[in-house]
Write an enzyme that holds these catalytic residues in place. Structure first.
Site, PDB file in Angstrom:
ATOM      1  N   ILE A  16       6.038  55.712 -12.376  1.00  0.00           N
ATOM      2  CA  ILE A  16       5.187  55.564 -11.101  1.00  0.00           C
ATOM      3  C   ILE A  16       5.200  56.929  -9.939  1.00  0.00           C
ATOM      4  O   ILE A  16       4.291  56.668  -9.796  1.00  0.00           O
ATOM      5  CB  ILE A  16       5.437  54.158 -10.393  1.00  0.00           C
ATOM      6  CG1 ILE A  16       4.842  52.720 -11.313  1.00  0.00           C
ATOM      7  CG2 ILE A  16       4.008  54.428  -9.572  1.00  0.00           C
ATOM      8  CD1 ILE A  16       5.658  51.376 -10.688  1.00  0.00           C
ATOM      9  N   ASN A 105      17.044  43.341  -7.766  1.00  0.00           N
ATOM     10  CA  ASN A 105      16.235  44.349  -6.561  1.00  0.00           C
ATOM     11  C   ASN A 105      16.215  43.901  -5.001  1.00  0.00           C
ATOM     12  O   ASN A 105      16.421  45.526  -4.727  1.00  0.00           O
ATOM     13  CB  ASN A 105      14.963  44.160  -7.073  1.00  0.00           C
ATOM     14  CG  ASN A 105      14.726  45.153  -8.521  1.00  0.00           C
ATOM     15  OD1 ASN A 105      15.580  46.114  -9.128  1.00  0.00           O
ATOM     16  ND2 ASN A 105      13.069  45.335  -9.244  1.00  0.00           N
ATOM     17  N   ASP A 159      -3.778  44.588  -8.772  1.00  0.00           N
ATOM     18  CA  ASP A 159      -4.374  43.109  -9.375  1.00  0.00           C
ATOM     19  C   ASP A 159      -5.817  43.587  -9.032  1.00  0.00           C
ATOM     20  O   ASP A 159      -6.990  42.408  -9.754  1.00  0.00           O
ATOM     21  CB  ASP A 159      -3.646  42.166  -8.729  1.00  0.00           C
ATOM     22  CG  ASP A 159      -2.598  42.192  -8.805  1.00  0.00           C
ATOM     23  OD1 ASP A 159      -1.609  41.538 -10.133  1.00  0.00           O
ATOM     24  OD2 ASP A 159      -1.589  42.445  -7.890  1.00  0.00           O
ATOM     25  N   HIS A 187       2.176  38.975  -5.657  1.00  0.00           N
ATOM     26  CA  HIS A 187       1.901  39.131  -7.217  1.00  0.00           C
ATOM     27  C   HIS A 187       3.169  39.087  -7.887  1.00  0.00           C
ATOM     28  O   HIS A 187       3.663  38.943  -8.514  1.00  0.00           O
ATOM     29  CB  HIS A 187       2.460  41.143  -7.205  1.00  0.00           C
ATOM     30  CG  HIS A 187       2.696  42.223  -8.158  1.00  0.00           C
ATOM     31  ND1 HIS A 187       0.926  41.775  -8.434  1.00  0.00           N
ATOM     32  CD2 HIS A 187       2.788  42.547  -8.700  1.00  0.00           C
ATOM     33  CE1 HIS A 187       0.830  43.222  -9.276  1.00  0.00           C
ATOM     34  NE2 HIS A 187       3.071  43.670  -9.546  1.00  0.00           N
TER      35      HIS A 187
HETATM   36  P1  NAD Z   1      11.422  52.791 -13.953  1.00  0.00           P
HETATM   37  O1  NAD Z   1      12.460  52.672 -13.672  1.00  0.00           O
HETATM   38  O2  NAD Z   1      10.424  53.762 -14.133  1.00  0.00           O
HETATM   39  O3  NAD Z   1      11.545  54.365 -11.495  1.00  0.00           O
HETATM   40  C1  NAD Z   1      12.303  53.374 -10.900  1.00  0.00           C
HETATM   41  C2  NAD Z   1      13.076  54.667 -10.479  1.00  0.00           C
HETATM   42  O4  NAD Z   1      12.980  54.118  -9.191  1.00  0.00           O
HETATM   43  C3  NAD Z   1      13.941  55.592 -11.125  1.00  0.00           C
HETATM   44  O5  NAD Z   1      14.075  56.817 -11.789  1.00  0.00           O
HETATM   45  C4  NAD Z   1      15.618  54.843 -10.442  1.00  0.00           C
HETATM   46  O6  NAD Z   1      16.688  55.495 -10.280  1.00  0.00           O
HETATM   47  C5  NAD Z   1      15.184  54.567  -8.994  1.00  0.00           C
HETATM   48  N1  NAD Z   1      15.822  53.956  -7.994  1.00  0.00           N
HETATM   49  C6  NAD Z   1      16.526  52.550  -8.502  1.00  0.00           C
HETATM   50  N2  NAD Z   1      17.186  52.178  -7.563  1.00  0.00           N
HETATM   51  C7  NAD Z   1      16.467  53.355  -6.270  1.00  0.00           C
HETATM   52  C8  NAD Z   1      17.589  53.062  -4.665  1.00  0.00           C
HETATM   53  N3  NAD Z   1      17.917  52.493  -4.585  1.00  0.00           N
HETATM   54  N4  NAD Z   1      16.572  53.744  -4.503  1.00  0.00           N
HETATM   55  C9  NAD Z   1      15.791  55.036  -4.957  1.00  0.00           C
HETATM   56  N5  NAD Z   1      15.658  54.725  -6.065  1.00  0.00           N
HETATM   57  C10 NAD Z   1      16.130  54.085  -7.160  1.00  0.00           C
HETATM   58  O7  NAD Z   1      10.459  52.236 -12.988  1.00  0.00           O
HETATM   59  P2  NAD Z   1       8.876  51.622 -12.410  1.00  0.00           P
HETATM   60  O8  NAD Z   1       7.922  51.526 -13.747  1.00  0.00           O
HETATM   61  O9  NAD Z   1       8.611  53.559 -12.069  1.00  0.00           O
HETATM   62  O10 NAD Z   1       9.106  50.379 -11.492  1.00  0.00           O
HETATM   63  C11 NAD Z   1       9.427  51.010 -10.154  1.00  0.00           C
HETATM   64  C12 NAD Z   1       8.832  49.441  -9.537  1.00  0.00           C
HETATM   65  O11 NAD Z   1       7.631  48.871  -9.567  1.00  0.00           O
HETATM   66  C13 NAD Z   1       9.745  47.809 -11.145  1.00  0.00           C
HETATM   67  O12 NAD Z   1      10.025  47.071 -10.373  1.00  0.00           O
HETATM   68  C14 NAD Z   1       8.023  47.431 -10.829  1.00  0.00           C
HETATM   69  O13 NAD Z   1       8.369  46.066 -11.330  1.00  0.00           O
HETATM   70  C15 NAD Z   1       7.278  48.046  -9.908  1.00  0.00           C
HETATM   71  N6  NAD Z   1       5.600  47.702 -10.644  1.00  0.00           N
HETATM   72  C16 NAD Z   1       5.204  46.810 -10.006  1.00  0.00           C
HETATM   73  C17 NAD Z   1       4.085  46.513  -9.370  1.00  0.00           C
HETATM   74  C18 NAD Z   1       3.325  46.769  -8.609  1.00  0.00           C
HETATM   75  O14 NAD Z   1       1.819  46.327  -8.884  1.00  0.00           O
HETATM   76  N7  NAD Z   1       3.090  46.236  -7.486  1.00  0.00           N
HETATM   77  C19 NAD Z   1       2.775  47.570 -10.667  1.00  0.00           C
HETATM   78  C20 NAD Z   1       4.140  48.580 -10.988  1.00  0.00           C
HETATM   79  C21 NAD Z   1       5.567  48.700 -11.248  1.00  0.00           C
HETATM   80  C1  LMR Z   2       2.266  45.121 -13.154  1.00  0.00           C
HETATM   81  O1  LMR Z   2       1.571  44.138 -13.009  1.00  0.00           O
HETATM   82  O2  LMR Z   2       1.627  46.098 -13.758  1.00  0.00           O
HETATM   83  C2  LMR Z   2       3.726  44.965 -11.935  1.00  0.00           C
HETATM   84  O3  LMR Z   2       4.165  44.026 -11.505  1.00  0.00           O
HETATM   85  C3  LMR Z   2       4.547  44.912 -13.510  1.00  0.00           C
HETATM   86  C4  LMR Z   2       4.510  44.009 -14.251  1.00  0.00           C
HETATM   87  O4  LMR Z   2       6.085  44.056 -13.757  1.00  0.00           O
HETATM   88  O5  LMR Z   2       4.166  43.493 -14.353  1.00  0.00           O
END
Ligand code: NAD
Ligand code: LMR
Length: 325
Positions: A16, A105, A159, A187
């Site tokens: 992201i 987390n 969403d 969420h």
């Molecule tokens: P990813 O694994 O590709 O990237 C996560 C990054 O975070 C990695 O580069 C890792 O090194 C870094 N990281 C881990 N711990 C850390 C810390 N303490 N400080 C700084 N950096 C740290 O994951 P992603 O696909 O980018 O997703 C990240 C998060 O977002 C996940 O928890 C995912 O479930 C969540 N997400 C939420 C939504 C939403 O709608 N709320 C949507 C998509 C993903």
């Molecule tokens: C999403 O809604 O796409 C994110 O929260 C990632 C997930 O775990 O579904």
């Protein structure tokens, strides 16, 4: 020229973060005349990859990008920051629920809450994306005693956008034709995507689609969309999540369009019977850098039961991480 806005992105070398940083730097978040400074925070193991992101940002020669800070030190990452976008956390994989990530987390967000409290601007606005986002936002806010809990939000804009897309497809309209979409709750699978107040070119959505379609198809599709994407990509949503971050912060900073609202997870003030402090997705109107929960919407028995289900889940999540509050 305006003074630059400082934006911290945690997990900036992740999927992201990589999709987001360039869009913030090119002006999509704060507008074409607003310079930014990016503070990109990662864990030590990801610093090499983060350096690559920094080089690519430099190579874009973006006029609005005034400085880039790359660091694994939270004190530097959050120093005097105006917006903290907390993405860095583990994503779920196939077969998991988002709350299965909670123990792994949660500790990230207590530590980052403290660091934001100690180092960020007093007016900082925080958006938590890392899952389970609502409970992680609760943890971050609880660990930042000098800041107001209204400064901490979690992301349900993805969403909201998904819901706009599905309703637009179903009614053969454009997303821009739809207003007053609402995501209530967490969420998670218990969220309640609600078209009860939606207007499509001014016509109530429920005059265009049946209640059965909403209950049997629309609501479960939005609730499961994250899992549907993981199933298809083998990875969770990234570009659409980054896009929702841009939208969430853009509206928070610059306001929502007249006559419309957006969905944001914010600390409940007791609205719609949700216990105070629970980070719950509501319809909100943003103006001049703050938001207000839309009041006075009618909720029938079905809707009330959906809100209660999400409230129950959030209280259960809160109990699991009570030691971090
Ligand atoms: P990813 O694994 O590709 O990237 C996560 C990054 O975070 C990695 O580069 C890792 O090194 C870094 N990281 C881990 N711990 C850390 C810390 N303490 N400080 C700084 N950096 C740290 O994951 P992603 O696909 O980018 O997703 C990240 C998060 O977002 C996940 O928890 C995912 O479930 C969540 N997400 C939420 C939504 C939403 O709608 N709320 C949507 C998509 C993903
Ligand atoms: C999403 O809604 O796409 C994110 O929260 C990632 C997930 O775990 O579904």
């Amino acid at each position: 020229m305006k003074a630059p806005i400082k934006v911290t992105i945690t997990g900036a070398a992740g999927h992201i973060g990589y999709a987001l940083a360039f869009r913030v730097a090119s002006g999509e978040m704060f507008g074409p005349d607003q310079p930014v400074i990016l503070r990109l925070l990662e864990i030590p193991q990801a610093l090499s990859s983060l350096n690559g992101v920094g080089m690519e940002l430099e190579d874009c020669a973006l006029p609005l990008l005034h400085d880039i800070v790359l660091t694994d030190d939270q004190a530097i990452g959050f120093r005097e920051t105006d917006y903290a976008i907390l993405i860095g956390a583990k994503p779920r994989s196939k077969g998991m629920e988002r709350k299965d990530l909670i123990t792994e987390n949660a500790k990230i967000f207590s530590s980052q809450g403290r660091a934001i409290n100690d180092h960020a601007s007093g007016d900082v606005r925080v958006l938590v994306v890392g899952n389970p986002a609502n409970t992680n936002a609760l943890i971050a806010a609880a660990n930042a005693p000098d800041l107001d809990r209204t400064q901490f939000t979690a992301m349900t804009r993805l969403d909201h956008n998904r819901a706009l897309g599905q309703l637009a497809n179903k009614t053969n309209n454009l997303v821009a034709d739809i207003s007053r979409m609402t995501i209530w709750g967490n969420h998670s699978m218990t969220q309640y995507p609600d078209i009860g107040n939606c207007l499509v070119k001014g016509t109530p959505a429920l005059e265009l689609v049946s209640r059965d379609w909403a209950i049997d198809h629309f609501i479960p599709r939005i609730q499961r969309r994250g899992a549907e994407i993981i199933e298809a990509r083998g990875l969770s949503s990234a570009a659409s999540a980054a896009d929702a971050v841009v939208d969430h912060v853009h509206n928070w900073a610059l306001g929502t369009p007249e006559g419309d609202w957006v969905s944001m997870s914010v600390a409940s003030d007791g609205s719609y019977g949700i216990p105070e402090g629970v980070v719950f997705s509501y319809p909100v109107i943003c103006k001049d850098g703050s938001y207000e929960i839309v009041q006075g919407l009618d909720l029938d028995e079905f809707s009330q039961s959906r809100l209660k289900a999400s409230e129950k889940e959030l209280l259960e999540e809160r109990a699991i991480i009570a030691d971090l509050l």
